[in-house]
Design an enzyme around this catalytic site. Structure first.
Site, mmCIF file in Angstrom:
data_model
loop_
_atom_site.group_PDB
_atom_site.id
_atom_site.type_symbol
_atom_site.label_atom_id
_atom_site.label_comp_id
_atom_site.label_asym_id
_atom_site.label_seq_id
_atom_site.Cartn_x
_atom_site.Cartn_y
_atom_site.Cartn_z
ATOM 1 N N ASP A 298 0.843 -1.204 0.000
ATOM 2 C CA ASP A 298 0.000 0.000 0.000
ATOM 3 C C ASP A 298 0.878 1.254 0.000
ATOM 4 O O ASP A 298 0.603 2.220 -0.703
ATOM 5 C CB ASP A 298 -0.914 -0.018 1.223
ATOM 6 N N HIS B 13 -4.764 -3.385 6.337
ATOM 7 C CA HIS B 13 -4.520 -3.593 4.899
ATOM 8 C C HIS B 13 -5.863 -3.969 4.278
ATOM 9 O O HIS B 13 -6.199 -5.135 4.105
ATOM 10 C CB HIS B 13 -3.495 -4.711 4.677
HETATM 11 P P1 NAX Z 1 -2.339 -18.109 -4.883
HETATM 12 O O1 NAX Z 1 -3.721 -18.654 -4.846
HETATM 13 O O2 NAX Z 1 -1.640 -17.983 -6.176
HETATM 14 O O3 NAX Z 1 -1.421 -18.989 -3.926
HETATM 15 C C1 NAX Z 1 -1.791 -19.284 -2.636
HETATM 16 C C2 NAX Z 1 -1.138 -20.589 -2.297
HETATM 17 O O4 NAX Z 1 -1.337 -20.817 -0.919
HETATM 18 C C3 NAX Z 1 -1.735 -21.773 -3.057
HETATM 19 O O5 NAX Z 1 -0.708 -22.511 -3.670
HETATM 20 C C4 NAX Z 1 -2.434 -22.568 -1.955
HETATM 21 O O6 NAX Z 1 -2.412 -23.962 -2.196
HETATM 22 C C5 NAX Z 1 -1.570 -22.174 -0.753
HETATM 23 N N1 NAX Z 1 -2.192 -22.406 0.527
HETATM 24 C C6 NAX Z 1 -3.489 -22.278 0.881
HETATM 25 N N2 NAX Z 1 -3.656 -22.642 2.147
HETATM 26 C C7 NAX Z 1 -2.435 -22.998 2.616
HETATM 27 C C8 NAX Z 1 -1.971 -23.461 3.845
HETATM 28 N N3 NAX Z 1 -2.791 -23.675 4.858
HETATM 29 N N4 NAX Z 1 -0.648 -23.710 3.990
HETATM 30 C C9 NAX Z 1 0.198 -23.526 2.968
HETATM 31 N N5 NAX Z 1 -0.183 -23.100 1.752
HETATM 32 C C10 NAX Z 1 -1.487 -22.822 1.593
HETATM 33 O O7 NAX Z 1 -2.400 -16.701 -4.087
HETATM 34 P P2 NAX Z 1 -1.368 -15.507 -4.115
HETATM 35 O O8 NAX Z 1 -1.727 -14.608 -5.223
HETATM 36 O O9 NAX Z 1 0.005 -16.031 -4.040
HETATM 37 O O10 NAX Z 1 -1.797 -14.717 -2.779
HETATM 38 C C11 NAX Z 1 -1.562 -15.253 -1.512
HETATM 39 C C12 NAX Z 1 -2.165 -14.369 -0.436
HETATM 40 O O11 NAX Z 1 -1.605 -13.049 -0.461
HETATM 41 C C13 NAX Z 1 -3.682 -14.156 -0.554
HETATM 42 O O12 NAX Z 1 -4.251 -14.275 0.739
HETATM 43 C C14 NAX Z 1 -3.779 -12.721 -1.014
HETATM 44 O O13 NAX Z 1 -5.021 -12.130 -0.661
HETATM 45 C C15 NAX Z 1 -2.634 -12.095 -0.268
HETATM 46 N N6 NAX Z 1 -2.176 -10.779 -0.731
HETATM 47 C C16 NAX Z 1 -1.743 -9.917 0.220
HETATM 48 C C17 NAX Z 1 -1.244 -8.672 -0.107
HETATM 49 C C18 NAX Z 1 -0.759 -7.724 0.943
HETATM 50 O O14 NAX Z 1 -0.396 -6.609 0.584
HETATM 51 N N7 NAX Z 1 -0.744 -8.061 2.232
HETATM 52 C C19 NAX Z 1 -1.207 -8.213 -1.521
HETATM 53 C C20 NAX Z 1 -1.276 -9.336 -2.505
HETATM 54 C C21 NAX Z 1 -2.217 -10.452 -2.137
HETATM 55 O O15 NAX Z 1 -3.522 -10.034 -2.416
#
Ligand code: NAX
Length: 326
Positions: free
Chosen positions: A156, A184
């Site tokens: 952000d 956030h």
């Molecule tokens: P993806 O869906 O590409 O990847 C997430 C991965 O996490 C998947 O491979 C899934 O199998 C795995 N996963 C789910 N549950 C799990 C667990 N219990 N243990 C280990 N792995 C697990 O998502 P991606 O685009 O990489 O985003 C990941 C997270 O970042 C989301 O929650 C998203 O909302 C968050 N974000 C946070 C941001 C921030 O500024 N704080 C910005 C970017 C993003 O939106």
């Protein structure tokens, strides 16, 4: 050598983040790293592919790569956890819809960190809703003090810095001290009152005052949704970049008079924010992860109202997850 866990290792943020860590961008060119990569059971083939590609980069600093789906095993001996893995927000979905689904992940991972991580552990939570996930995590890993747990609001900050630089017609490095306060989420508060452009207060440089309320604020607050609308997927490379920035800022002494945004535990804050939340504040580092909250920034009445709204939202989120906190 630093042992660094990255969860969500088969996902899109990790696909950028892991390679930047292995390239030395987080801890510099003298520190070897070992990567401990976690994803859900069933994702092992993808993790194996990621490990193969990491090896194929022949990164000089990459000491070893562990992969797996058991958090207790994967977190063994780690010094830093980057908790990215969670269910991402899809089109039209509000963050609060995710809170219960994702909260449970941080109960399990908190317990695993508590039993397996090294004593000097620090944690950055990226998976959303990251502030409240971080709070849940800290309650489920009582071996570690609450000041070891961080939630990422640096993306952000970076987004806001770019908007200001673009409007002022200056390079982004000329924008300093742009703090994000609060959650956030779309209630986050990018603070232009304490930020500067080439050393001058932002509002002395950008005099188009309606722009701040009508364009700047909504575009920063809703940037995540705009990226989803444009790409069909949530921010990935920019999120990974912000995670690298967050840790680099924590480990590098902050230049005098400057600060960066980080979600930290509210215990002892001087701004009157409720205790036991994870809230984004301006922070400074003395180096090597030793940080403090900058406690003397001024708020106008208008800024205070916005910040209090974000605080209220975090209190509501905490209410929803009370049952997940020990
Ligand atoms: P993806 O869906 O590409 O990847 C997430 C991965 O996490 C998947 O491979 C899934 O199998 C795995 N996963 C789910 N549950 C799990 C667990 N219990 N243990 C280990 N792995 C697990 O998502 P991606 O685009 O990489 O985003 C990941 C997270 O970042 C989301 O929650 C998203 O909302 C968050 N974000 C946070 C941001 C921030 O500024 N704080 C910005 C970017 C993003 O939106």
């Amino acid at each position: 050598m630093k042992r660094i866990a990255v969860t969500g290792g088969a996902g899109q943020i990790a696909y950028s983040l892991l390679f930047r860590i292995a390239n030395g961008e987080m801890f510099g060119s003298d520190e070897e790293v070992a990567l401990h990569i976690l994803d859900l059971p069933g994702m092992e083939p993808v993790l194996e592919g990621v490990r193969m590609e990491l090896n194929d980069c022949a990164f000089p600093l990459l000491h070893e790569v562990h992969i797996g789906s058991d958090p207790k095993k994967v977190f063994e001996g780690i010094n830093l956890a980057l908790l990215v893995g969670a269910k991402p927000r899809g089109p039209g979905m509000e963050r609060k819809d995710l809170i219960n689904d994702n909260g449970k992940i941080f109960v399990e991972q908190g317990a695993a960190l508590n039993s397996s991580a090294a004593d000097d552990l620090q944690v950055l939570v990226v998976g959303n809703p990251c502030n409240t996930n971080c709070l849940i995590l800290s309650h489920n890993a009582p071996r570690f003090s609450k000041d070891r747990f961080f939630a990422m609001t640096r993306l952000d900050q970076n987004r806001a810095e770019h908007q200001i630089a673009d409007k002022a017609g200056v390079p982004v490095r000329s924008v300093k001290n742009l703090c994000i306060w609060g959650n956030h989420s779309s209630t986050q508060v990018p603070d232009c009152e304490n930020a500067t452009v080439e050393g001058h207060p932002v509002k002395e440089v950008i005099k188009d005052y309606p722009w701040f309320e009508n364009e700047f604020l909504p575009s920063v607050q809703k940037r995540g949704a705009a990226i989803i609308a444009a790409r069909g997927k949530s921010s990935a490379a920019s999120a990974a970049s912000a995670a690298v920035d967050s840790i680099r800022s924590l480990y590098t002494p902050t230049p005098k008079g400057q600060f960066f945004s980080l979600g930290v535990h509210t215990a002892g804050n001087t701004y009157g924010i409720d205790t036991d939340l994870v809230f984004s504040f301006p922070c400074r580092s003395r180096g090597l992860g030793d940080f403090e909250v900058v406690n003397d920034l001024k708020w106008s009445e208008e800024l205070r109202k916005k910040i209090n709204l974000s605080e209220e939202e975090l209190k509501e989120e905490r209410e929803i997850v009370t049952g997940l906190m020990v």
